[in-house]
Design a protein around this motif. Structure first.
Motif, short mmCIF file in Angstrom:
data_model
loop_
_atom_site.label_atom_id
_atom_site.label_comp_id
_atom_site.label_asym_id
_atom_site.label_seq_id
_atom_site.Cartn_x
_atom_site.Cartn_y
_atom_site.Cartn_z
N ALA A 123 0.83 -1.21 0.00
CA ALA A 123 0.00 0.00 0.00
C ALA A 123 0.86 1.25 0.00
O ALA A 123 0.62 2.20 -0.76
CB ALA A 123 -0.93 -0.01 1.21
N GLU A 124 1.90 1.24 0.84
CA GLU A 124 2.77 2.41 0.91
C GLU A 124 3.49 2.67 -0.41
O GLU A 124 3.62 3.83 -0.84
CB GLU A 124 3.80 2.24 2.04
N LEU A 125 3.92 1.61 -1.08
CA LEU A 125 4.59 1.78 -2.37
C LEU A 125 3.67 2.43 -3.40
O LEU A 125 4.07 3.32 -4.15
CB LEU A 125 5.07 0.42 -2.89
N VAL A 126 2.41 1.97 -3.43
CA VAL A 126 1.47 2.53 -4.39
C VAL A 126 1.15 3.98 -4.05
O VAL A 126 1.12 4.86 -4.93
CB VAL A 126 0.17 1.70 -4.44
N TYR A 127 0.92 4.26 -2.77
CA TYR A 127 0.66 5.65 -2.37
C TYR A 127 1.81 6.57 -2.78
O TYR A 127 1.59 7.64 -3.37
CB TYR A 127 0.48 5.74 -0.85
N LYS A 128 3.03 6.16 -2.49
CA LYS A 128 4.18 7.01 -2.78
C LYS A 128 4.37 7.21 -4.28
O LYS A 128 4.84 8.27 -4.71
CB LYS A 128 5.45 6.41 -2.16
N SER A 129 3.98 6.22 -5.08
CA SER A 129 4.10 6.37 -6.53
C SER A 129 3.16 7.45 -7.06
O SER A 129 3.36 7.97 -8.17
CB SER A 129 3.80 5.04 -7.23
N LEU A 130 2.14 7.79 -6.28
CA LEU A 130 1.16 8.79 -6.70
C LEU A 130 1.52 10.20 -6.26
O LEU A 130 0.83 11.16 -6.63
CB LEU A 130 -0.22 8.41 -6.15
N LEU A 131 2.56 10.34 -5.46
CA LEU A 131 2.94 11.66 -4.96
C LEU A 131 3.68 12.50 -5.99
O LEU A 131 3.62 13.72 -5.96
CB LEU A 131 3.82 11.53 -3.71
N SER A 132 4.39 11.86 -6.90
CA SER A 132 5.26 12.60 -7.81
C SER A 132 4.46 13.29 -8.90
O SER A 132 3.51 12.73 -9.45
CB SER A 132 6.27 11.65 -8.46
N GLY A 133 4.85 14.53 -9.19
CA GLY A 133 4.31 15.26 -10.32
C GLY A 133 2.86 15.65 -10.22
O GLY A 133 2.21 15.89 -11.23
N GLN A 134 2.30 15.74 -9.03
CA GLN A 134 0.91 16.12 -8.87
C GLN A 134 0.78 17.40 -8.08
O GLN A 134 1.67 17.79 -7.34
CB GLN A 134 0.13 14.99 -8.16
N GLY A 135 -0.35 18.07 -8.26
CA GLY A 135 -0.60 19.30 -7.52
C GLY A 135 -0.80 19.02 -6.04
O GLY A 135 -1.10 17.89 -5.63
N GLN A 136 -0.65 20.04 -5.24
CA GLN A 136 -0.70 19.87 -3.79
C GLN A 136 -2.04 19.29 -3.33
O GLN A 136 -2.08 18.37 -2.52
CB GLN A 136 -0.45 21.21 -3.09
N GLN A 137 -3.14 19.82 -3.85
CA GLN A 137 -4.44 19.36 -3.39
C GLN A 137 -4.68 17.90 -3.74
O GLN A 137 -5.25 17.15 -2.94
CB GLN A 137 -5.56 20.23 -3.98
N LYS A 138 -4.24 17.48 -4.92
CA LYS A 138 -4.42 16.08 -5.30
C LYS A 138 -3.64 15.15 -4.39
O LYS A 138 -3.98 13.97 -4.26
CB LYS A 138 -4.00 15.87 -6.75
N ASN A 139 -2.59 15.65 -3.76
CA ASN A 139 -1.79 14.81 -2.87
C ASN A 139 -2.40 14.67 -1.48
O ASN A 139 -1.94 13.85 -0.69
CB ASN A 139 -0.37 15.38 -2.75
N GLY A 140 -3.43 15.47 -1.18
CA GLY A 140 -4.04 15.40 0.14
C GLY A 140 -4.52 14.01 0.51
O GLY A 140 -4.15 13.47 1.58
N PRO A 141 -5.34 13.36 -0.32
CA PRO A 141 -5.80 12.00 0.01
C PRO A 141 -4.66 10.99 0.07
O PRO A 141 -4.75 9.98 0.79
CB PRO A 141 -6.77 11.68 -1.13
N ILE A 142 -3.59 11.25 -0.69
CA ILE A 142 -2.46 10.30 -0.69
C ILE A 142 -1.73 10.38 0.65
O ILE A 142 -1.39 9.36 1.25
CB ILE A 142 -1.50 10.61 -1.85
N TRP A 143 -1.48 11.60 1.12
CA TRP A 143 -0.84 11.76 2.43
C TRP A 143 -1.73 11.18 3.53
O TRP A 143 -1.24 10.63 4.52
CB TRP A 143 -0.53 13.22 2.71
N TYR A 144 -3.04 11.31 3.36
CA TYR A 144 -3.96 10.73 4.35
C TYR A 144 -3.80 9.21 4.39
O TYR A 144 -3.71 8.61 5.47
CB TYR A 144 -5.40 11.10 4.01
N GLY A 145 -3.74 8.58 3.22
CA GLY A 145 -3.54 7.14 3.17
C GLY A 145 -2.22 6.72 3.80
O GLY A 145 -2.16 5.73 4.54
#
Length: 262
Positions: A123-145
């Motif tokens: 789960a952590e690997l998939v979440y972290k793969s979604l952090l790169s190259g995205q706007g700050q707001q889109k990263n909110g749910p990822i940091w929550y996960g």
């Protein structure tokens, strides 16, 4: 007087060919007979333009239908996760990826499902793969996960850092405030815990789960009036009151062992 009919007859008689046969009519000179053997360049262009327009509309219809199917499939997966059917959600995500290919939304749902099934490393690997190259707001749910992964591991310090990033990126994420407030509470941070839980409580208009965390805060930090008021408003049974009191005492003992109450 006898010549007049002959003149009229001559005018009505078609011209004869030398061999006595009537020659074929010339479309170019015969009035009222259109030439339908070919279309003009202008007509060809109109027909081609109409054909292309129909093809384009058909392609747009296919794309719109495919997009609706994708959205419905992802909504189904989201419902499964919310109903604690995360294993079934993973199976549906496999089918989704086969048909449509993985995208950002499906990857986030996969990470949520992996977390719900205690596959925390994946789960952590998939979440972290979604952090790169995205706007700050889109990263909110990822940091929550990622914060929830840290909570599952018992790493409250990392959980606090990640959940703080979540609410910074997405200031209206009620769940992130609720979990962050509880992490602060478990870490003995009195004021941050209260302020964060109150944000969650007011944003959620008195959600019972968040109010229960506020009651727990009151018991831990000796605000018994607030705790009892919430217990009365939620109409807790004696058994529920005893359970929450037991939780509060357990947290206090943890503070005593660590000596970190703030």
């Amino acid at each position: 007087m006898l010549a007049l009919p002959l003149i009229l007859l001559a005018c009505a008689t078609p011209q004869q060919a030398p061999n006595g046969q009537t020659p074929p009519a010339d479309p170019a000179t015969t009035p009222g007979v259109p030439n339908i053997s070919a279309t003009s360049p202008t007509q060809d262009a109109l027909i081609e333009a109409e054909r292309k327009e129909l093809d384009r509309e058909d392609e747009e219809t296919k794309k719109a239908r495919a997009e609706r199917e994708k959205n419905l499939h992802l909504k189904l997966v989201q419902t499964m996760i919310e109903q604690d059917n995360a294993y079934a959600a993973l199976a549906h995500l496999d089918a989704y990826d086969q048909k449509w290919g993985a995208d950002r939304q499906s990857k986030q749902l996969r990470a949520d499902s992996l977390r719900k099934t205690s596959q925390l490393d994946q789960a952590e690997l998939v979440y972290k793969s979604l952090l790169s190259g995205q706007g700050q707001q889109k990263n909110g749910p990822i940091w929550y996960g990622l914060g929830k992964v840290a909570i599952e591991r018992g790493d409250l310090k990392s959980a606090a850092v990640r959940l703080e990033k979540s609410v910074q990126a997405d200031p209206l994420n009620i769940n992130a405030y609720s979990d962050l407030g509880l992490v602060y509470l478990l870490e003995g941070q009195k004021e941050p815990a209260y302020n964060t839980l109150m944000k969650a409580n007011q944003l959620a208009s008195g959600d019972s789960k968040i109010m229960a965390n506020l009651a727990l805060w009151g018991l831990v930090f000796d605000d018994f009036n607030m705790a009892m008021d919430i217990a009365d408003r939620l109409q807790w049974s004696d058994n529920t009151r005893n359970q929450v009191m037991s939780q509060a005492n357990s947290i206090k003992r943890r503070f005593d062992a660590k000596g970190n109450t703030q």
